[in-house]
Design a protein around this motif. Structure first.
Motif, mmCIF file in Angstrom:
data_model
loop_
_atom_site.group_PDB
_atom_site.id
_atom_site.type_symbol
_atom_site.label_atom_id
_atom_site.label_comp_id
_atom_site.label_asym_id
_atom_site.label_seq_id
_atom_site.Cartn_x
_atom_site.Cartn_y
_atom_site.Cartn_z
ATOM 1 N N UNK A 77 -61.585 42.620 -13.470
ATOM 2 C CA UNK A 77 -61.660 41.217 -13.836
ATOM 3 C C UNK A 77 -60.616 40.732 -14.812
ATOM 4 N N UNK A 78 -59.587 41.528 -15.108
ATOM 5 C CA UNK A 78 -58.548 41.096 -16.028
ATOM 6 C C UNK A 78 -57.171 41.515 -15.510
ATOM 7 N N UNK A 79 -56.156 40.809 -15.954
ATOM 8 C CA UNK A 79 -54.786 41.165 -15.594
ATOM 9 C C UNK A 79 -54.389 42.407 -16.374
ATOM 10 N N UNK A 80 -53.952 43.431 -15.637
ATOM 11 C CA UNK A 80 -53.627 44.705 -16.282
ATOM 12 C C UNK A 80 -52.190 45.143 -16.039
ATOM 13 N N UNK B 275 -44.214 32.762 -10.758
ATOM 14 C CA UNK B 275 -45.347 32.783 -11.692
ATOM 15 C C UNK B 275 -46.454 31.849 -11.216
ATOM 16 N N UNK B 276 -46.058 30.662 -10.754
ATOM 17 C CA UNK B 276 -47.040 29.716 -10.226
ATOM 18 C C UNK B 276 -47.824 30.337 -9.071
ATOM 19 N N UNK B 277 -47.140 30.924 -8.116
ATOM 20 C CA UNK B 277 -47.805 31.483 -6.952
ATOM 21 C C UNK B 277 -48.670 32.681 -7.312
ATOM 22 N N UNK B 278 -48.205 33.504 -8.269
ATOM 23 C CA UNK B 278 -49.013 34.646 -8.707
ATOM 24 C C UNK B 278 -50.295 34.171 -9.387
ATOM 25 N N UNK B 279 -50.189 33.120 -10.200
ATOM 26 C CA UNK B 279 -51.368 32.572 -10.855
ATOM 27 C C UNK B 279 -52.335 31.950 -9.860
ATOM 28 N N UNK B 280 -51.797 31.195 -8.902
ATOM 29 C CA UNK B 280 -52.653 30.579 -7.888
ATOM 30 C C UNK B 280 -53.409 31.641 -7.090
ATOM 31 N N UNK B 281 -52.773 32.771 -6.843
ATOM 32 C CA UNK B 281 -53.423 33.850 -6.097
ATOM 33 C C UNK B 281 -54.629 34.408 -6.837
ATOM 34 N N UNK B 282 -54.670 34.198 -8.150
ATOM 35 C CA UNK B 282 -55.808 34.659 -8.958
ATOM 36 C C UNK B 282 -56.744 33.517 -9.340
ATOM 37 N N UNK B 283 -56.615 32.382 -8.667
ATOM 38 C CA UNK B 283 -57.530 31.273 -8.892
ATOM 39 C C UNK B 283 -57.179 30.377 -10.058
ATOM 40 N N UNK B 284 -55.936 30.386 -10.500
ATOM 41 C CA UNK B 284 -55.552 29.574 -11.651
ATOM 42 C C UNK B 284 -55.563 28.089 -11.315
ATOM 43 N N UNK C 203 -47.446 23.093 -13.736
ATOM 44 C CA UNK C 203 -47.601 24.536 -13.580
ATOM 45 C C UNK C 203 -48.997 24.967 -13.904
ATOM 46 N N UNK C 204 -49.144 26.218 -14.281
ATOM 47 C CA UNK C 204 -50.445 26.806 -14.573
ATOM 48 C C UNK C 204 -51.061 26.130 -15.796
ATOM 49 N N UNK C 205 -52.321 25.780 -15.680
ATOM 50 C CA UNK C 205 -53.014 25.126 -16.788
ATOM 51 C C UNK C 205 -53.444 26.166 -17.816
ATOM 52 N N UNK C 206 -53.144 25.889 -19.071
ATOM 53 C CA UNK C 206 -53.479 26.820 -20.147
ATOM 54 C C UNK C 206 -54.310 26.121 -21.214
ATOM 55 N N UNK C 207 -54.920 26.929 -22.075
ATOM 56 C CA UNK C 207 -55.690 26.384 -23.191
ATOM 57 C C UNK C 207 -54.855 26.408 -24.463
ATOM 58 N N UNK C 208 -55.491 26.171 -25.581
ATOM 59 C CA UNK C 208 -54.770 26.081 -26.856
ATOM 60 C C UNK C 208 -54.219 27.428 -27.319
ATOM 61 N N UNK D 83 -62.487 26.204 -15.661
ATOM 62 C CA UNK D 83 -62.244 26.207 -17.095
ATOM 63 C C UNK D 83 -62.338 27.566 -17.757
ATOM 64 N N UNK D 84 -62.728 28.590 -17.008
ATOM 65 C CA UNK D 84 -62.815 29.931 -17.585
ATOM 66 C C UNK D 84 -61.423 30.540 -17.712
ATOM 67 N N UNK D 85 -61.306 31.533 -18.593
ATOM 68 C CA UNK D 85 -60.026 32.179 -18.881
ATOM 69 C C UNK D 85 -59.788 33.335 -17.917
ATOM 70 N N UNK D 86 -58.554 33.445 -17.412
ATOM 71 C CA UNK D 86 -58.154 34.651 -16.680
ATOM 72 C C UNK D 86 -57.731 35.665 -17.732
ATOM 73 N N UNK D 87 -58.584 36.620 -17.991
ATOM 74 C CA UNK D 87 -58.381 37.551 -19.097
ATOM 75 C C UNK D 87 -57.055 38.300 -18.932
ATOM 76 N N UNK D 88 -56.331 38.395 -20.044
ATOM 77 C CA UNK D 88 -55.080 39.146 -20.058
ATOM 78 C C UNK D 88 -53.874 38.399 -19.553
ATOM 79 N N UNK D 89 -54.027 37.097 -19.224
ATOM 80 C CA UNK D 89 -52.909 36.344 -18.653
ATOM 81 C C UNK D 89 -52.578 35.128 -19.511
#
Length: 573
Positions: A247-250, A307-316, A509-514, A523-529
């Motif tokens: 469940x996290x980017x490793x 980077x955009x496509x890699x993030x989208x592949x993980x549900x970003x 691009x990829x939506x990020x938090x603070x 709205x959940x975080x992709x852990x490690x990314x």
């Protein structure tokens, strides 16, 4: 690169990209004890940052404060709220305002990076509450590129448009003085030329100045700072996808030296690899039409949206995908990318028209708003504003630059390349003949020029208010009265150059938090990314608050991401 660099496959943090944001994050991570690997797709480091102006927009910065500047967090927040509106999470805006001054103070203290205040460079929207007439944009100091040793050969070379005579380094402050023809500008240019000419030892090695300036200075100083820390930077390392475990980017998968490699990142991955402006399919999918990657002023073959496509592949989640950091561009025959036209539009005696021969925007407006106006007028006219045409006369040609055309007093028409005629510039003895050459309505052009000539006499542009604010006047000719941005077009021959609806990168691009963490649609975080720079949705929304509004946030959220990773590590220690 050492043998250990080539064989090691596990790091604490992997950074994808080698621009200003990427290398800033690596500096701060290394100083907090992380093992870091920086990956670069191309055979040159520096990314788009290396060919940029290198400025950073940092409200309430310590450089300005030391000069007695009057700025505050509250004033900057009023300005950003007015500029970005409700397009950005307020927590992200606040994180930027909180951390930007901390970032540059810390980076100045711990690295080779040095800046100076561009005291006269105003915010781009001087009419908004909280705007300042100068002090928030910082300009890189010159950097001795010989300190890079052999690594200098791996630097992405600066754009010719950022160098005096295509080879001499100068700061943005020097360039402004020369372009605005301020007091002593000729002596300034003479001094810069002599400094270059007298550096005999270096000129035997290179035709380019020993000193790096603007974006080249920034990335050189950051690269030297990584070398000081023995942080490896792998070139020719094409990022392909993210590795997910439990469940996290490793880690990441890359293609390098003819094979695919899986690299492990124990604590996280920071994506800092630029936008998607060099991917025509993604442009067609997201950006306003017409759109061409050939119009972008960024390095061809890079910033293809990996980077955009890699993030989208993980549900970003994504945001602002239909926006770019717009800038009009001029294609120069023989050059691999077009040149952005930033300052020249404000010089007195040049106007921009559509196919009807009519103006549609304040030519001196910020470049993002200028191209946005191109798109809006293009929709109104059914295709008449993309491309647009910049028109000027013989007086302008003698005194001012326009793209690669240096003033005729130093580069007369007889010295221009023959292949530029009727491809880069068009020339005719009359406005009517010029209009015929470029396919613009002759009557409309004549009417527009007559109107502008009258505005030049009174000093008031009744259509678009050109020269009516401090930003417009920044690049105006201070010797021209009553309006430094307005002069008549009366002296033949007349010239035209094509302006395309270009960019210096995409904004969405990829939506990020603070904390610069990448978020999912829920709205959940992709852990490690983490994502910073142009592969993330801009914290500025659809606005461009000031010079350095791209690199300032990229470097600030690099600092934020590094600190967040350090805090997370302490939690589990």
């Amino acid at each position: 690169m050492t043998a250990q660099d080539q064989s090691q496959t596990q790091y604490d943090v992997i950074v994808v990209g080698s621009g200003a944001g990427a290398m800033t994050s690596a500096v701060f991570l290394a100083d907090q004890g992380f093992s870091v690997l920086v990956l670069e797709k191309s055979d040159k480091f520096g990314g788009t940052s290396a060919i940029s102006g290198g400025g950073i927009w940092i409200p309430n910065n310590h450089y300005f404060a030391r000069l007695g500047g009057n700025d505050s967090m509250e004033q900057a927040r009023r300005y950003l709220d007015a500029a970005a509106g409700d397009q950005v999470d307020p927590a992200r805006l606040q994180a930027y305002l909180d951390n930007a001054p901390k970032m540059i103070e810390a980076l100045t203290r711990c690295s080779r990076v040095r800046y100076a205040v561009a005291a006269k460079y105003p915010d781009y929207y001087p009419h908004l509450p909280g705007a300042l007439p100068g002090g928030r944009t910082l300009d890189p100091e010159l950097f001795d590129s010989s300190l890079l040793g052999a690594e200098l050969d791996n630097l992405r070379k600066p754009s010719p448009s950022t160098l005096l005579m295509g080879r001499i380094a100068w700061t943005a402050r020097d360039a402004h003085k020369a372009m605005a023809r301020g007091f002593g500008w000729r002596l300034l240019i003479l001094r810069l030329m002599l400094r270059y000419k007298l550096d005999f030892k270096w000129r035997r090695r290179s035709r380019f100045d020993r000193r790096a300036a603007l974006g080249s200075s920034l990335v050189c100083s950051l690269r030297r700072s990584l070398m000081d820390r023995d942080v490896p930077l792998w070139l020719n390392s094409d990022f392909r996808e993210l590795i997910m475990e439990q469940g996290r980017v490793s880690g990441v998968r890359i293609y390098r030296e003819g094979r695919e490699l899986a690299l492990q990142a124990r604590h996280g991955v920071i994506l800092a690899s630029g936008g998607f402006e060099q991917n025509q399919a993604l442009r067609e999918q997201y950006l306003p039409k017409p759109t061409r990657m050939a119009w972008s002023a960024t390095p061809p073959g890079n910033n293809t949206g990996a980077a955009l496509q890699a993030g989208l592949a993980q549900g970003a989640a994504t945001a602002l995908m239909d926006w770019a950091w717009w800038a009009p561009t001029i294609a120069v025959p023989g050059e691999d990318k077009p040149r952005g036209i930033f300052a020249e539009r404000a010089f007195p005696g040049a106007i921009v028209v559509n196919g009807e021969g009519r103006r549609f925007v304040n030519e001196a407006a910020p470049y993002l708003e200028f191209v946005d106006a191109m798109h809006r007028d293009n929709a109104r006219t059914g295709g008449g504003s993309v491309p647009a045409w910049v028109i000027f006369d013989g007086h302008f040609r003698f005194n001012y630059a326009m793209g690669p055309l240096m003033p005729a007093q130093v580069m007369p028409d007889s010295r221009l390349r023959p292949e530029w005629s009727d491809t880069l510039y068009w020339k005719a003895d009359s406005l009517e003949a010029l209009a015929g050459k470029i396919g613009v309505d002759a009557q409309g052009l004549a009417s527009t020029v007559a109107k502008v000539n009258d505005y030049a006499r009174t000093g008031v542009d009744l259509d678009f208010g050109r020269g009516g604010n401090v930003f417009d006047r920044y690049y105006g000719d201070c010797n021209i009265k009553p309006n430094p941005c307005l002069a008549p077009l009366r002296k033949g021959p007349y010239y035209a150059m094509r302006l395309d609806a270009g960019d210096i990168g995409t904004k969405g691009g990829l939506l990020t938090n603070a904390q610069a963490q990448v978020l999912r649609e829920d709205g959940s975080v992709i852990a490690g990314l983490y994502a910073i720079g142009n592969c993330s949705a801009s914290v500025m929304g659809t606005s461009y608050p000031g010079a350095g509004g791209t690199l300032g946030p990229a470097m600030t959220f690099a600092y934020v991401a590094a600190n967040h990773l350090a805090a997370k590590r302490r939690e589990v220690a």
